[in-house]
Design a protein around this motif. Sequence first.
Motif, PDB file in Angstrom:
ATOM      1  N   LEU A 187       3.308   5.668   7.120  1.00  0.00           N
ATOM      2  CA  LEU A 187       2.736   5.564   5.777  1.00  0.00           C
ATOM      3  C   LEU A 187       3.502   4.552   4.936  1.00  0.00           C
ATOM      4  N   ASP A 188       4.073   3.569   5.602  1.00  0.00           N
ATOM      5  CA  ASP A 188       4.637   2.413   4.910  1.00  0.00           C
ATOM      6  C   ASP A 188       3.474   1.646   4.284  1.00  0.00           C
ATOM      7  N   LEU A 189       3.760   0.812   3.280  1.00  0.00           N
ATOM      8  CA  LEU A 189       2.694  -0.003   2.687  1.00  0.00           C
ATOM      9  C   LEU A 189       2.057  -0.918   3.734  1.00  0.00           C
ATOM     10  N   HIS A 190       2.892  -1.401   4.669  1.00  0.00           N
ATOM     11  CA  HIS A 190       2.434  -2.400   5.640  1.00  0.00           C
ATOM     12  C   HIS A 190       1.964  -1.757   6.945  1.00  0.00           C
ATOM     13  N   TYR A 191       0.952  -2.366   7.547  1.00  0.00           N
ATOM     14  CA  TYR A 191       0.467  -1.909   8.859  1.00  0.00           C
ATOM     15  C   TYR A 191       1.592  -1.999   9.897  1.00  0.00           C
TER      16      TYR A 191
ATOM     17  N   ALA B 225       8.661   3.514   1.152  1.00  0.00           N
ATOM     18  CA  ALA B 225       8.790   3.557  -0.310  1.00  0.00           C
ATOM     19  C   ALA B 225       8.002   2.418  -0.961  1.00  0.00           C
ATOM     20  N   ASP B 226       7.493   1.491  -0.152  1.00  0.00           N
ATOM     21  CA  ASP B 226       6.843   0.323  -0.771  1.00  0.00           C
ATOM     22  C   ASP B 226       5.400   0.528  -1.243  1.00  0.00           C
ATOM     23  N   PRO B 227       4.724   1.674  -0.952  1.00  0.00           N
ATOM     24  CA  PRO B 227       3.414   1.863  -1.604  1.00  0.00           C
ATOM     25  C   PRO B 227       3.525   2.114  -3.116  1.00  0.00           C
TER      26      PRO B 227
END
Length: 305
Positions: free
Chosen positions: A151-155, A239-241
Motif C-alpha cells: 500500500l505504498d503510493l507507488h506500484y 507513508a507516501d500516500p
Amino acid sequence: MITAYHHPEFAAPIGDHVMPMRKFALVAKGLESMAGVRVEEPFPATPVELARVHTQTYIDAVRTGTPRALAESQKFPWSPALFPSVCLTNGACICAARRALRDGVSCAVASGFHHAHADHGEGFCTFNGLIVAAEAMLKEGGAKRVAILDLDLHYGNGTASLAAVRPWITALSIYGNDYHENVAYRDVSVSRHQDGANRFSATLPAGCDGKELLQTLEQNLPNLLKLGIPELILYQAGADPLRDDPYSPLDLGHEDLRERDRKVFAFARERGIPIAWVLAGGYARDVEKIVAVHLNTFEAARMVF
Ligand SMILES: [Zn+2]
C-alpha cells in the motif's frame, strides 16, 4: 507485545537525499515510549539469502561498487557502507517475518524495497526485502504460501516481477502512482504493467479520499486469499500516500492511513494469518509527518493485536 526490528546502521550515508534516511532512527526513538512495543536488533541477511532472489552479478556490484551504474541503479550514491546497511535492512525483514510466524505480528523498521528486481535496483530499492523474507520463510518451512500487500503510493513493480516466477507468492499492489522502468507516473488511468495469475493491482485515482481508499481495500484484499490461504502476509505500509507528500495526488490524512492500517491488521487477525510489516516511502519535507504515519501504523497494530 509487538517486536520491531531496528539497527542504527540501517541508514547508509547517502548525504542530503530525497529519501530521508534519518526517519528510521526517529521512528525507533518514538517507539521507546510506546507501551506494548519492544525494539530488537536484527541479524543481517546472509549472502545465501540474498542470492535466492538476486543475481550474483548484481549482489557483487552493490558490495564492491563495480560496475558503478549497476551498483547505483537504485539511485543512491554508492559507498562501501551501502552493502552492510542493505544486508541489515533485508535481515530485519527476515527477522520480522520469522517473529510474525511466532507472535502473529511484527515489524521491520526498514523499507520493503518493492522496486528492486532480480538483477538491478530501482527507486531507492536495492534488494527486495519482501521477497528475500518470503524466500527465507519458504526455506525455513515456516510458510509455504506468502501474500504480499503493498500500500505504498507507488506500484510495486519489482515485487511483481519477482512474484512472476514464484507461484507460491500472491502479490497485491494498490497504488496512486504507477512505477515502470525506474520512472514514476502520476496518471494511473494508463496502466504500464500487466497483472498475472498471482499478481494483482488496483488504482487510487487523483483526489482519492479515505472513504474511497477503504472501499478499494475491501474490494481487493480478498485477492490475497484467491490462490489459497497464505501462511504469512508481508505488508508494505507506505507513508507516501499522505496528502502532504510531494509525490501524492491523493487526499489522505493521518487518520485515513491509520484506519487503512487498522483494516489490514484486522483482516489478517480475523483469519489467523500472521502479518509482518515494513515501512516505505514518505518524502514530505517535514520528516515528523512521515514519522507520525509510521508510528500510527504501530498504534493501529496495538489496537488490533
Ligand atoms: Zn513510494
